[in-house]
Scaffold this motif. Structure first.
Motif, PDB file in Angstrom:
ATOM      1  N   MET A   1      -0.629  -6.022  -7.297  1.00  0.00           N
ATOM      2  CA  MET A   1      -0.599  -7.306  -8.488  1.00  0.00           C
ATOM      3  C   MET A   1       0.261  -8.700  -7.796  1.00  0.00           C
ATOM      4  SD  MET A   1       1.246  -7.064 -12.277  1.00  0.00           S
ATOM      5  CE  MET A   1       2.426  -7.179 -11.901  1.00  0.00           C
ATOM      6  N   ASN A   2      -0.941  -9.325  -8.613  1.00  0.00           N
ATOM      7  CA  ASN A   2       0.380 -11.270  -7.593  1.00  0.00           C
ATOM      8  C   ASN A   2       1.460 -11.083  -8.323  1.00  0.00           C
ATOM      9  OD1 ASN A   2       1.066 -13.076  -6.789  1.00  0.00           O
ATOM     10  ND2 ASN A   2      -0.337 -14.351  -6.772  1.00  0.00           N
ATOM     11  N   ARG A   3       2.839 -10.744  -7.960  1.00  0.00           N
ATOM     12  CA  ARG A   3       4.000 -11.163  -9.363  1.00  0.00           C
ATOM     13  C   ARG A   3       3.916 -12.598  -9.622  1.00  0.00           C
ATOM     14  NH1 ARG A   3       5.336  -5.567 -10.339  1.00  0.00           N
ATOM     15  NH2 ARG A   3       7.056  -6.743 -11.787  1.00  0.00           N
ATOM     16  N   THR A   4       3.647 -13.664  -8.635  1.00  0.00           N
ATOM     17  CA  THR A   4       3.971 -14.729  -8.568  1.00  0.00           C
ATOM     18  C   THR A   4       3.387 -15.829  -9.641  1.00  0.00           C
ATOM     19  OG1 THR A   4       2.821 -15.308  -6.362  1.00  0.00           O
ATOM     20  CG2 THR A   4       4.781 -15.366  -5.889  1.00  0.00           C
ATOM     21  N   TRP A   5       2.575 -15.290  -9.873  1.00  0.00           N
ATOM     22  CA  TRP A   5       1.904 -15.978 -11.451  1.00  0.00           C
ATOM     23  C   TRP A   5       2.890 -16.170 -11.986  1.00  0.00           C
ATOM     24  CZ3 TRP A   5       2.727 -14.496 -16.985  1.00  0.00           C
ATOM     25  CH2 TRP A   5       3.297 -13.488 -16.798  1.00  0.00           C
ATOM     26  N   ILE A   6       3.810 -15.283 -12.452  1.00  0.00           N
ATOM     27  CA  ILE A   6       5.152 -15.961 -13.014  1.00  0.00           C
ATOM     28  C   ILE A   6       5.965 -16.623 -13.372  1.00  0.00           C
ATOM     29  CG2 ILE A   6       6.741 -14.362 -12.226  1.00  0.00           C
ATOM     30  CD1 ILE A   6       8.197 -13.895 -15.225  1.00  0.00           C
ATOM     31  N   SER A   7       6.275 -17.325 -11.658  1.00  0.00           N
ATOM     32  CA  SER A   7       6.776 -18.982 -11.340  1.00  0.00           C
ATOM     33  C   SER A   7       5.303 -19.760 -10.840  1.00  0.00           C
ATOM     34  CB  SER A   7       6.807 -18.211  -9.715  1.00  0.00           C
ATOM     35  OG  SER A   7       5.774 -18.310  -9.306  1.00  0.00           O
ATOM     36  N   LEU A 154       5.969  -8.434 -20.944  1.00  0.00           N
ATOM     37  CA  LEU A 154       5.430 -10.059 -20.059  1.00  0.00           C
ATOM     38  C   LEU A 154       3.812  -9.830 -19.953  1.00  0.00           C
ATOM     39  CD1 LEU A 154       7.761 -10.780 -17.560  1.00  0.00           C
ATOM     40  CD2 LEU A 154       7.462 -11.358 -19.793  1.00  0.00           C
ATOM     41  N   HIS A 155       3.229  -8.996 -19.918  1.00  0.00           N
ATOM     42  CA  HIS A 155       1.581  -9.147 -19.908  1.00  0.00           C
ATOM     43  C   HIS A 155       0.988  -8.857 -20.690  1.00  0.00           C
ATOM     44  CE1 HIS A 155      -1.883  -6.927 -18.717  1.00  0.00           C
ATOM     45  NE2 HIS A 155      -2.272  -5.988 -20.150  1.00  0.00           N
ATOM     46  N   ARG A 156       1.024  -9.097 -22.098  1.00  0.00           N
ATOM     47  CA  ARG A 156       0.706 -10.304 -22.891  1.00  0.00           C
ATOM     48  C   ARG A 156       0.614 -11.831 -22.348  1.00  0.00           C
ATOM     49  NH1 ARG A 156       3.484 -12.256 -27.767  1.00  0.00           N
ATOM     50  NH2 ARG A 156       6.093 -11.072 -27.471  1.00  0.00           N
ATOM     51  N   TYR A 157       1.450 -12.542 -21.956  1.00  0.00           N
ATOM     52  CA  TYR A 157       1.118 -13.739 -21.765  1.00  0.00           C
ATOM     53  C   TYR A 157       1.185 -14.210 -19.556  1.00  0.00           C
ATOM     54  CZ  TYR A 157       5.474 -14.355 -24.753  1.00  0.00           C
ATOM     55  OH  TYR A 157       5.802 -14.254 -26.043  1.00  0.00           O
ATOM     56  N   SER A 309       3.228   2.314 -28.419  1.00  0.00           N
ATOM     57  CA  SER A 309       3.054   0.793 -27.768  1.00  0.00           C
ATOM     58  C   SER A 309       3.377   0.880 -26.393  1.00  0.00           C
ATOM     59  CB  SER A 309       3.465  -0.523 -28.103  1.00  0.00           C
ATOM     60  OG  SER A 309       3.730  -1.221 -27.963  1.00  0.00           O
ATOM     61  N   PRO A 310       2.807   0.441 -25.568  1.00  0.00           N
ATOM     62  CA  PRO A 310       3.038  -0.052 -23.919  1.00  0.00           C
ATOM     63  C   PRO A 310       4.131   0.225 -23.629  1.00  0.00           C
ATOM     64  CG  PRO A 310       0.855  -0.534 -24.427  1.00  0.00           C
ATOM     65  CD  PRO A 310       1.154  -0.388 -25.755  1.00  0.00           C
ATOM     66  N   THR A 311       4.527  -1.656 -24.863  1.00  0.00           N
ATOM     67  CA  THR A 311       5.693  -1.571 -24.459  1.00  0.00           C
ATOM     68  C   THR A 311       7.477  -0.859 -25.740  1.00  0.00           C
ATOM     69  OG1 THR A 311       6.186  -2.520 -26.950  1.00  0.00           O
ATOM     70  CG2 THR A 311       5.369  -4.072 -24.855  1.00  0.00           C
ATOM     71  N   ALA A 312       6.962   0.299 -24.950  1.00  0.00           N
ATOM     72  CA  ALA A 312       8.254   1.316 -25.781  1.00  0.00           C
ATOM     73  C   ALA A 312       8.845   0.999 -24.525  1.00  0.00           C
ATOM     74  CB  ALA A 312       8.149   2.372 -26.559  1.00  0.00           C
TER      75      ALA A 312
END
Length: 445
Positions: A1-7, A154-157, A309-312
């Motif tokens: 996964m390209n983690r720089t999507w967030i920046s 943060l997956h939903r964003y 939930s996956p976020t648990a």
């Protein structure tokens, strides 16, 4: 996964205003530059554990984004004093402590042996995910250290790139799941976050007027304070469109009064907890306490809400994680159901057992708020040799009253609406603050 999507996402909002902290204004570009600077910092090793003691500024937020990109585990603290920081350090055994409360960060590297770290840290590192450690409010005992997957939160964003361009109050800080969620929502959807470092009703209302804030995420305890103070009558709140409340039970009396005081504002009940993250919800109507949990499975067993939930959380760092069972999380919230909707009755840990009968403190507290001189209350169980527990009430007042007469008046008032075993038999009257730093009631167990 390209983690720089967030920046990349943050960078896409350019020179738009991202954060207002006092007199300081921070753009999304400034946060992008801070993130890039942290990424070049050799002390930020991949998959390291970082304690961040900061505020809402580019330095702190840039480090949080950098830590996500490098699959680090972050422990966000909001402006903690040295004693509190030392307590956290002893528990999490970090690789790095960064004080990011100013533009120039001060960092301390620790030579922490890998085998001294909690086993859950190794689990999330194996997953190649970034971690988030939060602490429960401690309103019912010792605060618990909770490990969540920041990737899952943060997956939903990552999946939905939508810009809303609202101005949102940062009433809760990023060491709280609600505050962290609001901060990330603002960063990843182009909203402006206004930090509420002063959180009296007057200060909050003045900030709403000054910054034309659209959304106020807060707690029922604060909203009750706002109604008592009536600061909303002294400020222009015409920009405010939504009040989102959660983290504790909302008294029906408070909700009705709030609806009357601010009829043009949508009142939205949220549902979240440190062990779970913040889940999407839908309220039945503006002044209803019934809500629908969306995008997560839930069930009710013996009146207690369980959520899958996956976020648990992955678990607790400082206690056994008995709340998790086959990926189902026991929330500890007692609820009743009405079709697809649920209503929160209170925490399982605060229920009072009076001779075998269950008493929900929130029910009594909501009734007591109907008495004019009762500004707020805390209902709890006091030991009894006869019934095991009796109902006790701590009454918050801000005026001089005859306590003997008040006790009789409250008892007579309760007799008209409650079964005998629910009526408070013990009273104490206080003028001191009745809430924690997170604006939640401090329960007596």
């Amino acid at each position: 996964m390209n983690r720089t999507w967030i920046s990349d996402r943050v960078n896409s909002f350019g020179d738009s205003l991202a954060v207002v902290e006092g007199d300081n204004q921070t753009t999304f570009n400034a946060i992008t530059k801070s993130t890039a600077s942290w990424l070049e910092n050799e002390s930020i090793a991949p998959q390291s554990v970082i304690v961040i003691n900061g505020i809402f500024n580019a330095t702190s937020i840039g480090l949080i984004l950098c830590a996500y990109i490098k699959e680090c585990i972050i422990v966000p603290l909001f402006n903690y004093d040295e004693e509190k920081v030392r307590t956290i350090l002893d528990m999490v055994q970090p690789d790095l402590l960064c004080d990011t409360r100013s533009d120039t960060a001060r960092c301390i590297l620790f030579d922490t042996p890998p085998n001294s770290k909690p086993a859950l840290f190794r689990e999330i590192n194996t997953r190649r995910e970034s971690g988030l450690v939060l602490y429960s409010s401690g309103s019912t005992g010792t605060p618990k250290a909770i490990l969540l997957s920041l990737d899952k939160l943060l997956h939903r964003y990552q999946q939905h790139n939508q810009r809303s361009a609202l101005t949102i109050a940062g009433f809760l800080f990023f060491d709280h799941i609600g505050g962290f969620d609001v901060m990330m929502q603002c960063l990843l959807t182009g909203n402006t976050l206004v930090s509420m470092t002063q959180r009296t009703p007057d200060d909050v209302c003045k900030a709403i007027e000054k910054h034309r804030i659209n959304v106020l995420p807060t707690t029922p305890t604060f909203l009750n304070m706002l109604l008592i103070n009536r600061a909303y009558q002294r400020c222009d709140l015409s920009s405010l469109t939504v009040i989102a409340y959660g983290s504790e039970v909302m008294p029906k009396a408070t909700l009705n009064l709030l609806h009357q005081a601010l009829p043009e504002v949508m009142l939205k009940q949220t549902y979240g907890m440190s062990e779970l993250g913040v889940l999407p919800t839908e309220s039945k109507m503006g002044n209803s306490l019934w809500l629908k949990i969306k995008k997560a499975k839930y069930k009710v067993q013996d009146g207690v809400l369980w959520i899958k939930s996956p976020t648990a959380m992955l678990g607790y760092l400082n206690k056994e994680s008995d709340e998790l069972n086959d990926e189902w999380l026991c929330t500890g919230d007692l609820v009743e159901e009405q079709g697809e909707y649920i209503r929160i009755l209170g925490r399982q840990s605060t229920v009072i057992n009076v001779a075998g009968e269950k008493v929900f403190p929130a029910e009594i507290e909501a009734l007591l708020l109907q008495i004019p001189y009762v500004k707020n209350s805390l209902v709890w169980g006091k030991k009894s040799h006869i019934t095991g527990k009796i109902v006790a009430a701590t009454i918050f007042i801000d005026e001089d009253i005859d306590q003997k007469q008040a006790k009789k008046h409250i008892s007579d008032f309760c007799k008209q609406a409650l079964e005998p075993y629910k009526i408070p038999r013990y009273f104490e009257f206080v003028n001191d603050p009745y809430h924690s730093e997170r604006f939640k009631k401090i329960n007596k167990i």
